[in-house]
Design an enzyme around this catalytic site. Sequence first.
Site, PDB file in Angstrom:
ATOM      1  N   GLU A   1      46.902  40.994  44.812  1.00  0.00           N
ATOM      2  CA  GLU A   1      46.946  40.727  46.236  1.00  0.00           C
ATOM      3  C   GLU A   1      46.213  41.836  46.998  1.00  0.00           C
ATOM      4  O   GLU A   1      45.968  42.908  46.446  1.00  0.00           O
ATOM      5  CB  GLU A   1      48.415  40.654  46.692  1.00  0.00           C
ATOM      6  CG  GLU A   1      49.236  39.566  45.991  1.00  0.00           C
ATOM      7  CD  GLU A   1      48.955  38.156  46.509  1.00  0.00           C
ATOM      8  OE1 GLU A   1      47.830  37.911  47.022  1.00  0.00           O
ATOM      9  OE2 GLU A   1      49.841  37.300  46.390  1.00  0.00           O
TER      10      GLU A   1
ATOM     11  N   HIS B   1      42.699  37.087  46.983  1.00  0.00           N
ATOM     12  CA  HIS B   1      43.200  37.593  45.697  1.00  0.00           C
ATOM     13  C   HIS B   1      42.467  36.942  44.526  1.00  0.00           C
ATOM     14  O   HIS B   1      41.962  35.822  44.630  1.00  0.00           O
ATOM     15  CB  HIS B   1      44.727  37.452  45.573  1.00  0.00           C
ATOM     16  CG  HIS B   1      45.246  36.066  45.398  1.00  0.00           C
ATOM     17  ND1 HIS B   1      46.427  35.622  45.976  1.00  0.00           N
ATOM     18  CD2 HIS B   1      44.787  34.998  44.683  1.00  0.00           C
ATOM     19  CE1 HIS B   1      46.641  34.376  45.623  1.00  0.00           C
ATOM     20  NE2 HIS B   1      45.663  33.970  44.842  1.00  0.00           N
TER      21      HIS B   1
ATOM     22  N   ASN C   1      43.695  34.669  50.743  1.00  0.00           N
ATOM     23  CA  ASN C   1      43.700  36.067  51.195  1.00  0.00           C
ATOM     24  C   ASN C   1      42.769  36.939  50.348  1.00  0.00           C
ATOM     25  O   ASN C   1      42.817  38.158  50.419  1.00  0.00           O
ATOM     26  CB  ASN C   1      45.123  36.634  51.193  1.00  0.00           C
ATOM     27  CG  ASN C   1      45.741  36.629  49.791  1.00  0.00           C
ATOM     28  OD1 ASN C   1      45.078  36.282  48.816  1.00  0.00           O
ATOM     29  ND2 ASN C   1      46.992  37.015  49.701  1.00  0.00           N
TER      30      ASN C   1
ATOM     31  N   ASP D   1      47.448  35.089  34.357  1.00  0.00           N
ATOM     32  CA  ASP D   1      48.729  35.521  34.901  1.00  0.00           C
ATOM     33  C   ASP D   1      49.858  34.573  34.503  1.00  0.00           C
ATOM     34  O   ASP D   1      49.607  33.476  33.973  1.00  0.00           O
ATOM     35  CB  ASP D   1      48.648  35.633  36.434  1.00  0.00           C
ATOM     36  CG  ASP D   1      47.762  34.557  37.069  1.00  0.00           C
ATOM     37  OD1 ASP D   1      47.600  33.476  36.462  1.00  0.00           O
ATOM     38  OD2 ASP D   1      47.232  34.787  38.156  1.00  0.00           O
TER      39      ASP D   1
END
Length: 254
Positions: free
Chosen positions: A141, A136, A134, A66
Amino acid sequence: MELIVADDPSAVGRMAADEIAKHMSGRREFRLGVATGSSPLATYVSLAENHRTLFDTVDINAFALDEYIGLPQGSPATYRQTLLQTFARPLGLPDEALHTPDAWAPDPHAAARRYDELVRDAAVDLQLLGIGVNGHIGFNEPFSSLSSRTHVAELTEQTRRDNSRFFPSLSEVPTHCITQGVGTILNAATLLLVAHGAAKADALADAILGPVTWACPASALQLHPDVIIIADIQAAMKLINAGPAATPRQPART
Ligand code: F6R
């Protein structure tokens, strides 16, 4: 899926570097997927310390997961610069061997599609991954598609807060990025996820023991035939506590 529990973060890095070296050895070319953040840093250090000569003998192309949108090109907080400093240069790779999404293109959506083609055509041999608190992976996400390809994504406030340690202030953390999709990530032949610290324990338990659900993007790893997870005791604590209940799907190796 194989779960390996290591004593501490540096042992996670050593074992992950050894695993990468094992996959590279005997190969003339290797396509390595690389991650940023703190999780893979010890792996990069151990690769440079213990496997530097392998990187001289194998033709490597590396592909980032990313890149932030909105940072000045060349700024140290970009994932391209981070990976050049922490991974490519210490291993003696030329800058051109590191491929990152072009977050500065006039049309980032088109740039994301081009990057997806590049990664797909390269056919990544091994993808190194971290996991967000979380759940990801990359910057996919919770509640994003489990079959997505590389795309422009919005970061959650939690992820922006988590990553604000790399920026002077929270307001300077970008809101958007280009990320490989979960579908793109799952195309890699082998997935190697590294995690350390108690903050990752819930996410790791959800990913491995929970249902495959878009609420936890890392749970898509359960769909991949060749996944290795190397976690320190703190990150693996909930898996260890789950005891025999964890064993049908995750034979633990220590
Ligand atoms: C970074 C990335 C993210 C991180 C995750 C964990 O390229 O893809 O998924 O792996 O946010 O970050 P750390 O390792 O900093 O806890």
